[in-house]
Design an enzyme around this catalytic site. Structure first.
Site, short mmCIF file in Angstrom:
data_model
loop_
_atom_site.label_atom_id
_atom_site.label_comp_id
_atom_site.label_asym_id
_atom_site.label_seq_id
_atom_site.Cartn_x
_atom_site.Cartn_y
_atom_site.Cartn_z
N HIS A 279 41.66 18.54 41.48
CA HIS A 279 40.56 19.33 41.36
C HIS A 279 39.44 19.13 40.23
CE1 HIS A 279 37.55 22.22 42.79
NE2 HIS A 279 37.63 23.06 41.48
N ASP B 65 38.52 24.37 45.75
CA ASP B 65 37.69 25.34 45.82
C ASP B 65 37.11 25.35 47.38
OD1 ASP B 65 38.02 26.03 43.36
OD2 ASP B 65 36.03 25.33 42.76
N HIS C 280 35.34 20.19 41.54
CA HIS C 280 35.25 21.05 40.36
C HIS C 280 33.52 21.16 39.91
CE1 HIS C 280 36.69 24.09 37.77
NE2 HIS C 280 36.71 23.40 36.86
N HIS D 8 32.10 22.15 32.73
CA HIS D 8 33.44 22.06 32.91
C HIS D 8 33.66 20.42 31.92
CE1 HIS D 8 33.79 25.18 35.87
NE2 HIS D 8 33.03 24.46 36.73
N HIS E 22 29.68 20.61 40.25
CA HIS E 22 29.12 20.70 41.50
C HIS E 22 27.95 19.72 41.62
CE1 HIS E 22 30.71 25.28 41.78
NE2 HIS E 22 31.43 24.33 41.91
N ASP F 138 34.59 21.78 46.73
CA ASP F 138 33.87 22.70 46.42
C ASP F 138 33.00 23.33 47.48
OD1 ASP F 138 34.01 22.93 42.97
OD2 ASP F 138 34.65 21.15 44.05
N TYR G 153 35.72 30.34 48.33
CA TYR G 153 34.74 31.21 47.16
C TYR G 153 34.92 32.61 47.56
CZ TYR G 153 33.33 26.92 45.05
OH TYR G 153 33.22 25.73 44.51
N ASN H 264 40.41 25.80 41.20
CA ASN H 264 40.51 27.35 40.46
C ASN H 264 40.09 28.52 41.34
OD1 ASN H 264 37.94 25.76 40.01
ND2 ASN H 264 37.06 27.79 39.10
#
Length: 559
Positions: free
Chosen positions: A368, A230, A405, A378, A407, A203, A233, A286
């Site tokens: 992920h 990720d 995923h 999540h 954070h 991420d 972004y 994602n």
């Protein structure tokens, strides 16, 4: 006693006390190991001062601006193939276009050439590869379309293990070659042969936090970088370049989830200083979905990176495997079919069955979204994937699982099916790379923060699988009312991790926080394999091995 001897004794005593004071901080530097577990859950309190500064670098920042001209290479990166003797070199030539009237570049106009050798002054070998462009197109009036520069992927073969190579890439016929870069190949696979440091981050994005993460990570001199989904972004932006920390909050009425694809180019330029020397291996998240016309998805992700899919018998960029010394890495896709009848699951069965643990004792899996996370964000979102795949990974003795995923940072005790199990993997979530969506700070076990089960399914990850627990201390509940037993350590802070495999059974995991120096660890543990306690499910299935070779042959023909 003479006066001289007395003062000498005082000086000695003073020096001894000083030495004791200097050594005092190290008296408690014991690094625990999983042999001492399972551990009581630990939560490090959140520091509110860390919440801010998740701001994206603007297009005008020197770190992301284009610094080449014409068809000179930029966004240069190195990726691994399945074994030590092969490497992928990737780069981009030409400029992207974004607007209402774009004209794609022709990949045939620029060759894909890498010149390389073991001496900076004798690049005696040459390899040629493939090139492509991709488009991000929207069938809606007012949305701008994008076409990339020419993306090149060249595979070098016949390389020696643990060897420093120099290379330059581009098209010599156009006098458009890069500067000379260098990379080091992985050690040969074997039970006593490992890369020094494997950096793991998820991420990441492209914020000022990201620059701190990558700066610290680079100072730790990794030999390999795993990016657990990720990436850029870019899908937090409209096609006109307007961005937001929360797309759905700021742009609820857009006809499709837009993206601003130049953010990929900015990210590639920023990362080049690291990944032109250190191999990067990526798995999709994602934020790489990026739906466009004709329901096409993951186009930028699949186009920009080189993957050893063909070499590992996979027909997809979403899942593949590779060796780095005595470690076998498996990269899995959470946003495509993962059920037992699907192609990914069948590939995973074949790949696991082919692993020789006498050659690659360590088995590390990544994807992920985490299966074991105690954060509200999540929570149990990937339950369907866990139900389908967990037993297979457990039966083959996967040692460590890395996820992103969420954070924040979290490390589990050894766990299987929500039960503490000395033969289960250690799950580590490192979704704290620095992206602009900021950190996850709330836990599902806190009062008022247990999600509604109906809110947990992800539409890209299958159906509804997360229901109330039917066993253990949370029977008939959806969430724990305290930090779960499987959660050994959790902290909301931006950072990254370093994995150092020491031998066939011991590996050191260190997690670093951005607010600390790159030498100061936030969490550290030795992960210890116990093959004598946990026999590995080794299926001697010659038909299965033959099937792998047959699949690889079919995929090679496809390409």
């Amino acid at each position: 006693m003479s006066t001289v001897n007395f003062f000498a004794l005082l000086q000695f005593h003073g020096a001894f006390v000083l030495l004791l004071n200097l050594l005092a901080p190290f008296a408690h530097c014991h690094v625990p190991s999983t042999l001492e577990g399972p551990f009581d859950p630990v939560t490090v309190p959140f520091d509110p001062a860390l919440r801010g500064v998740a701001v994206d670098l603007p297009a005008t920042d020197p770190l992301v601006r284009r610094r080449v001209t014409g068809f000179e290479p930029e966004q240069i990166s190195v990726s691994l193939s399945t074994t030590h003797d092969s490497i992928w070199i990737s780069w981009i030539t030409g400029e992207f276009q974004i607007g209402f009237d774009i004209k794609p570049l022709d990949p045939k106009t620029v060759s894909s050439v890498v010149q390389y050798g073991t001496s900076r002054f004798e690049l005696v070998h040459e390899a040629r590869g493939q090139s492509l462009i991709y488009n991000q197109v929207y069938p809606f009036e007012g949305l701008q379309n994008y076409t990339s520069g020419i993306i090149h992927h060249v595979r070098l073969t016949g390389l020696e293990p643990s060897t420093l190579y120099f290379c330059q890439c581009g098209d010599p016929s156009l006098q458009a070659m890069s500067d000379i870069y260098y990379f080091r190949t992985m050690p040969i696979s074997g039970p006593k042969s490992y890369p020094g440091k494997v950096a793991v981050v998820g991420d990441l994005g492209l914020t000022y936090n990201t620059t701190t993460t990558i700066g610290h990570l680079t100072d730790n001199e990794p030999d390999l970088l795993l990016l657990i989904g990720d990436v850029t972004y870019a899908n937090l932006y409209l096609t006109n370049g307007t961005g937001s920390d929360c797309y759905s909050c700021s742009f609820p009425k857009t006809p499709i989830h837009e993206t601003y694809q130049p953010r990929w180019d900015y990210w590639g330029r920023f990362m080049q200083n690291l990944v032109s020397k250190v191999p990067i291996m990526v798995v999709e998240g994602n934020h790489e979905i990026e739906k466009q016309a004709e329901n096409r998805t993951f186009v930028a992700y699949s186009s920009r990176f080189a993957f050893p899919s063909v070499e590992s018998g996979s027909s997809s960029t979403f899942y593949y495997s590779f060796n780095a010394g005595g470690i076998h890495f498996i990269m899995l896709g959470a946003y495509i079919n993962y059920d037992k009848k699907g192609e990914q699951y069948k590939w995973l069965e074949r790949d696991l069955a082919s692993v020789d643990r006498s050659t690659t004792p360590w088995l590390v899996a990544t994807w992920h979204p985490p299966w074991y996370s105690s954060y509200e964000a999540h929570y149990r979102e990937a339950e369907c994937m866990r139900v389908e795949m967990e037993h297979l990974l457990y039966s083959y003795g996967v040692d460590i699982v890395f996820n992103g995923h969420v954070h924040a940072y979290e490390r589990s005790n050894r766990v299987y099916n929500y039960n503490l199990d000395p033969c289960g993997p250690v799950y580590i979530t490192v979704g704290d790379g620095g992206n602009r969506e900021k950190m996850a700070i709330k836990f599902a076990d806190e009062p008022g923060h247990c999600p509604d089960p109906l809110s947990t399914p992800d539409p890209y990850m299958g159906g509804f699988c997360a229901t109330n627990f039917s066993f253990g201390p949370t029977v008939s509940k959806f969430c724990w009312d305290r930090q779960p037993d499987y959660s050994a350590f959790r902290e909301s802070s931006f950072g990254y991790g370093i994995l150092e495999v020491k031998n066939e059974t011991w590996a050191l995991w260190s997690w670093y926080r951005n607010q600390d120096s790159y030498k100061e660890v936030g969490d550290q543990i030795y992960i210890v394999r116990q093959p004598q306690l946990c026999p590995i499910h080794q299926r001697e299935n010659r038909d299965c091995i033959a099937s792998i070779e047959e699949t690889r042959g079919r995929v090679q023909l496809m390409h």
